[in-house]
Scaffold this active site. Structure first.
Site, PDB file in Angstrom:
ATOM      1  N   HIS A   1      -2.838   6.381   4.627  1.00 45.37           N
ATOM      2  CA  HIS A   1      -1.699   6.397   4.919  1.00 45.37           C
ATOM      3  C   HIS A   1      -1.092   7.877   4.351  1.00 45.37           C
ATOM      4  CE1 HIS A   1      -1.662   2.150   6.025  1.00 45.37           C
ATOM      5  NE2 HIS A   1      -0.529   1.760   4.995  1.00 45.37           N
TER       6      HIS A   1
ATOM      7  N   CYS B   1       0.788  -1.314  -0.050  1.00 44.67           N
ATOM      8  CA  CYS B   1      -0.247   0.022  -0.203  1.00 44.67           C
ATOM      9  C   CYS B   1       0.932   1.246   0.132  1.00 44.67           C
ATOM     10  CB  CYS B   1      -0.867   0.012   1.192  1.00 44.67           C
ATOM     11  SG  CYS B   1      -0.270  -0.654   2.658  1.00 44.67           S
TER      12      CYS B   1
HETATM   13  O1  25A Z   1      -6.165 -11.927   9.495  1.00 48.39           O
HETATM   14  P1  25A Z   1      -5.781 -12.898   8.473  1.00 48.39           P
HETATM   15  O2  25A Z   1      -5.343 -14.284   9.059  1.00 48.39           O
HETATM   16  O3  25A Z   1      -4.697 -12.493   7.478  1.00 48.39           O
HETATM   17  O4  25A Z   1      -6.981 -13.124   7.682  1.00 48.39           O
HETATM   18  C1  25A Z   1      -7.527 -12.112   6.623  1.00 48.39           C
HETATM   19  C2  25A Z   1      -8.564 -12.646   5.733  1.00 48.39           C
HETATM   20  O5  25A Z   1      -8.423 -13.934   5.395  1.00 48.39           O
HETATM   21  C3  25A Z   1      -8.984 -14.965   5.626  1.00 48.39           C
HETATM   22  C4  25A Z   1      -9.776 -14.150   6.980  1.00 48.39           C
HETATM   23  O6  25A Z   1     -11.161 -14.878   7.142  1.00 48.39           O
HETATM   24  C5  25A Z   1      -9.948 -12.799   6.562  1.00 48.39           C
HETATM   25  O7  25A Z   1     -11.006 -12.661   5.631  1.00 48.39           O
HETATM   26  N1  25A Z   1      -8.255 -15.967   6.120  1.00 48.39           N
HETATM   27  C6  25A Z   1      -7.458 -16.029   7.028  1.00 48.39           C
HETATM   28  N2  25A Z   1      -6.605 -17.522   7.068  1.00 48.39           N
HETATM   29  C7  25A Z   1      -7.640 -18.014   6.069  1.00 48.39           C
HETATM   30  C8  25A Z   1      -7.629 -19.411   5.834  1.00 48.39           C
HETATM   31  N3  25A Z   1      -6.538 -20.299   6.310  1.00 48.39           N
HETATM   32  C9  25A Z   1      -8.417 -17.263   5.472  1.00 48.39           C
HETATM   33  N4  25A Z   1      -9.207 -17.524   4.441  1.00 48.39           N
HETATM   34  C10 25A Z   1      -9.108 -18.818   4.356  1.00 48.39           C
HETATM   35  N5  25A Z   1      -8.442 -19.766   4.885  1.00 48.39           N
HETATM   36  P2  25A Z   1     -11.331 -15.385   8.615  1.00 48.39           P
HETATM   37  O8  25A Z   1     -13.035 -15.720   8.325  1.00 48.39           O
HETATM   38  O9  25A Z   1     -10.640 -16.458   9.222  1.00 48.39           O
HETATM   39  O10 25A Z   1     -11.221 -14.243   9.546  1.00 48.39           O
HETATM   40  C11 25A Z   1     -12.276 -13.303  10.006  1.00 48.39           C
HETATM   41  C12 25A Z   1     -11.975 -11.962   9.604  1.00 48.39           C
HETATM   42  O11 25A Z   1     -12.915 -11.109  10.059  1.00 48.39           O
HETATM   43  C13 25A Z   1     -12.283  -9.819  10.159  1.00 48.39           C
HETATM   44  N6  25A Z   1     -12.634  -9.346  11.631  1.00 48.39           N
HETATM   45  C14 25A Z   1     -12.087  -9.669  12.822  1.00 48.39           C
HETATM   46  N7  25A Z   1     -12.876  -8.808  13.701  1.00 48.39           N
HETATM   47  C15 25A Z   1     -13.879  -8.108  13.098  1.00 48.39           C
HETATM   48  C16 25A Z   1     -13.699  -8.506  11.651  1.00 48.39           C
HETATM   49  N8  25A Z   1     -14.490  -8.065  10.556  1.00 48.39           N
HETATM   50  C17 25A Z   1     -15.522  -7.212  11.196  1.00 48.39           C
HETATM   51  N9  25A Z   1     -15.482  -6.901  12.620  1.00 48.39           N
HETATM   52  C18 25A Z   1     -14.729  -7.158  13.388  1.00 48.39           C
HETATM   53  N10 25A Z   1     -14.743  -7.102  14.624  1.00 48.39           N
HETATM   54  C19 25A Z   1     -10.973  -9.991  10.299  1.00 48.39           C
HETATM   55  O12 25A Z   1     -10.564  -9.572   9.208  1.00 48.39           O
HETATM   56  C20 25A Z   1     -10.828 -11.604  10.527  1.00 48.39           C
HETATM   57  O13 25A Z   1      -9.221 -11.794  10.000  1.00 48.39           O
HETATM   58  P3  25A Z   1      -9.373  -8.526   9.028  1.00 48.39           P
HETATM   59  O14 25A Z   1      -9.832  -7.368   8.486  1.00 48.39           O
HETATM   60  O15 25A Z   1      -8.471  -8.407  10.404  1.00 48.39           O
HETATM   61  O16 25A Z   1      -8.351  -8.988   8.058  1.00 48.39           O
HETATM   62  C21 25A Z   1      -7.132  -8.181   7.740  1.00 48.39           C
HETATM   63  C22 25A Z   1      -5.942  -9.027   7.414  1.00 48.39           C
HETATM   64  O17 25A Z   1      -6.233  -8.886   5.675  1.00 48.39           O
HETATM   65  C23 25A Z   1      -4.713  -8.737   5.389  1.00 48.39           C
HETATM   66  N11 25A Z   1      -4.355  -7.060   5.017  1.00 48.39           N
HETATM   67  C24 25A Z   1      -5.200  -6.083   5.385  1.00 48.39           C
HETATM   68  N12 25A Z   1      -4.588  -5.068   4.816  1.00 48.39           N
HETATM   69  C25 25A Z   1      -3.822  -5.266   3.818  1.00 48.39           C
HETATM   70  C26 25A Z   1      -3.695  -6.638   3.735  1.00 48.39           C
HETATM   71  N13 25A Z   1      -2.987  -7.342   3.169  1.00 48.39           N
HETATM   72  C27 25A Z   1      -2.207  -6.679   2.246  1.00 48.39           C
HETATM   73  N14 25A Z   1      -2.057  -5.123   2.064  1.00 48.39           N
HETATM   74  C28 25A Z   1      -3.030  -4.535   2.919  1.00 48.39           C
HETATM   75  N15 25A Z   1      -3.168  -3.365   2.737  1.00 48.39           N
HETATM   76  C29 25A Z   1      -3.724  -9.078   6.213  1.00 48.39           C
HETATM   77  O18 25A Z   1      -3.537 -10.238   6.009  1.00 48.39           O
HETATM   78  C30 25A Z   1      -4.609  -8.446   7.758  1.00 48.39           C
HETATM   79  O19 25A Z   1      -4.411  -9.436   8.497  1.00 48.39           O
HETATM   80  O1  L14 Z   2       0.797  -5.226   1.725  1.00 49.04           O
HETATM   81  O2  L14 Z   2      -0.013  -2.194   7.675  1.00 49.04           O
HETATM   82  O3  L14 Z   2       2.766  -6.087   2.474  1.00 49.04           O
HETATM   83  O4  L14 Z   2       0.453  -3.919   8.855  1.00 49.04           O
HETATM   84  C1  L14 Z   2       1.819  -5.645   5.156  1.00 49.04           C
HETATM   85  C2  L14 Z   2       1.591  -5.208   6.693  1.00 49.04           C
HETATM   86  C3  L14 Z   2       0.250  -4.136   4.256  1.00 49.04           C
HETATM   87  C4  L14 Z   2      -0.011  -3.151   5.121  1.00 49.04           C
HETATM   88  C5  L14 Z   2       1.829  -5.459   2.715  1.00 49.04           C
HETATM   89  C6  L14 Z   2       0.117  -3.164   7.622  1.00 49.04           C
HETATM   90  C7  L14 Z   2       1.263  -5.181   3.979  1.00 49.04           C
HETATM   91  C8  L14 Z   2       0.555  -3.975   6.365  1.00 49.04           C
END
Ligand code: 25A
Ligand code: L14
Length: 341
Positions: free
Chosen positions: A246, A133
């Site tokens: 950001h 990002c």
């Molecule tokens: O946090 P994770 O583990 O990386 O998971 C993120 C997403 O991937 C899914 C997960 O679904 C979620 O949608 N996921 C993870 N492991 C998986 C697997 N083995 C998987 N899908 C399939 N197989 P989930 O159903 O397991 O998780 C539920 C998600 O609900 C969100 N949440 C939590 N509290 C909440 C809520 N939503 C609403 N209200 C609440 N109070 C939460 O998603 C949880 O993970 P999240 O928002 O925390 O996800 C953020 C993750 O997304 C990645 N990310 C974010 N921004 C960036 C990014 N990656 C790259 N660039 C970005 N800019 C990060 O990995 C972050 O952790």
């Molecule tokens: O895209 O803000 O590699 O914690 C990993 C961590 C994006 C944001 C990436 C964070 C990220 C990030």
């Protein structure tokens, strides 16, 4: 390989996350030609309903066979999930657009910002990486300057919002802010230290060279996207108590003679950039104004008084939109446009 169609079957992996939800809403907002949509997440979210196109889509558990019939799969579930499931998706014939850092520096995988390096997308594509990002918003602003003046060095400090680390970090900033105002002890979970009323010079993990992984992404991804390994990038990435968008203080040094008025003119007509630079009206880009919007906002454009051919600027963009979901959907649009053309 992606074939030309009227409408495409699209899957979002990590659909319940902060980025995944916006991938769904961005597909809808931009009227992407969706035939069918699949929302995939972990077992714990299976059965949950997410809004899509005026209706609802039921979240399914991510499994390898979920990709049968899928044309385009947008991934944002972390690097581990991408490494395991992206190859399974491509085996089913889907093109993967991956928001994790898993494949970004792979030399065979294009790393694309559509306004900057659309030509990196060469057929046949199987996986396309969506950049980090902080890097995306910076290169959108650097591109016209590099084309015109040839960038030699960039010194950047970031002010990154908590939403980059997902919903759990958004919740942590809210909870800690309330605790701090109530005079209670702050309990860090997502971050190493309290984020409320604080700044943490620590994003992603520390590497052996003393930089963080987030900082080295800015170094390496900037070079790959701009297609110039000689550009020097000197980054410090900082987490600040902001929910969305950001901000970046960027110093750019160029080879050719640089003219600040021309820099402003170039940025004013750069696709994806919106200039907000009227100091006399206290107008400059702000995170709270960028949140929920698409452009990369640029302002505070001024000469570096200590150096020739250098300029300072302030770059702000919504990390969940241009920094993640929007850029991924724009890559999908570019892919299908190429098929159409
Ligand atoms: O946090 P994770 O583990 O990386 O998971 C993120 C997403 O991937 C899914 C997960 O679904 C979620 O949608 N996921 C993870 N492991 C998986 C697997 N083995 C998987 N899908 C399939 N197989 P989930 O159903 O397991 O998780 C539920 C998600 O609900 C969100 N949440 C939590 N509290 C909440 C809520 N939503 C609403 N209200 C609440 N109070 C939460 O998603 C949880 O993970 P999240 O928002 O925390 O996800 C953020 C993750 O997304 C990645 N990310 C974010 N921004 C960036 C990014 N990656 C790259 N660039 C970005 N800019 C990060 O990995 C972050 O952790
Ligand atoms: O895209 O803000 O590699 O914690 C990993 C961590 C994006 C944001 C990436 C964070 C990220 C990030």
């Amino acid at each position: 390989m992606l074939k030309k169609k009227e409408r495409y079957n699209v899957a979002v992996v990590g659909a319940t996350g902060a980025v995944g939800r916006r991938m769904l809403s961005t597909l809808e907002e931009r009227s992407f030609p969706v035939a069918g949509i699949k929302a995939l997440a972990s077992a714990r979210s299976a059965g949950q309903k997410l809004p899509f196109a005026g209706g609802e889509v039921v979240v399914e558990e991510l499994r390898g066979d979920a990709f049968a019939g899928v044309d385009i799969a947008l991934f944002s579930a972390g690097g581990g999930v991408s490494l395991e499931y992206a190859p399974q998706a491509t085996r089913h014939g889907a093109v993967v657009i991956d928001n994790s850092s898993a494949f970004r520096m792979d030399k065979d995988i294009p790393l694309v910002v559509p306004e900057v390096n659309p030509d990196a997308l060469k057929n046949p594509v199987t996986i396309v990486a969506n950049p980090n990002c902080s890097t995306i918003q910076m290169v959108v602003a650097l591109k016209p300057l590099h084309d015109r003046f040839r960038i030699r060095r960039v010194v950047v400090s970031t002010y990154q919002s908590v939403s980059g680390s997902g919903q759990k970090a958004i919740d942590e900033l809210l909870v800690q802010s309330r605790q701090a105002l109530a005079g209670e002890a702050l309990e860090p979970k997502v971050y190493a230290h309290p984020i409320a009323f604080n700044c943490l010079p620590h994003i992603d993990v520390f590497l052996e060279n003393g930089y963080t992984k987030e900082e080295m992404k800015m170094v390496n991804e900037t070079r790959k996207i701009l297609g110039d390994e000689t550009i020097e990038v000197c980054p410090t990435t900082v987490r600040v108590p902001v929910f969305y968008a950001h901000s970046e203080a960027v110093n750019v040094e160029t080879e050719k003679k640089l003219d600040v008025a021309e820099v402003k003119a170039l940025l004013a007509r750069q696709p994806g950039v919106e200039l907000v630079d009227r100091p006399e009206a206290n107008a400059y880009p702000l995170a709270i104004n960028a949140a929920g919007r698409d452009p990369v906002f640029v302002g505070r454009i001024r000469a570096d008084l200590t150096r020739e051919n250098a300029v300072n600027m302030w770059i702000v963009s919504d990390n969940l939109r241009k920094g993640a979901a929007l850029n991924a959907v724009q890559i999908a649009e570019l892919l299908i446009r190429r098929l159409a053309g």
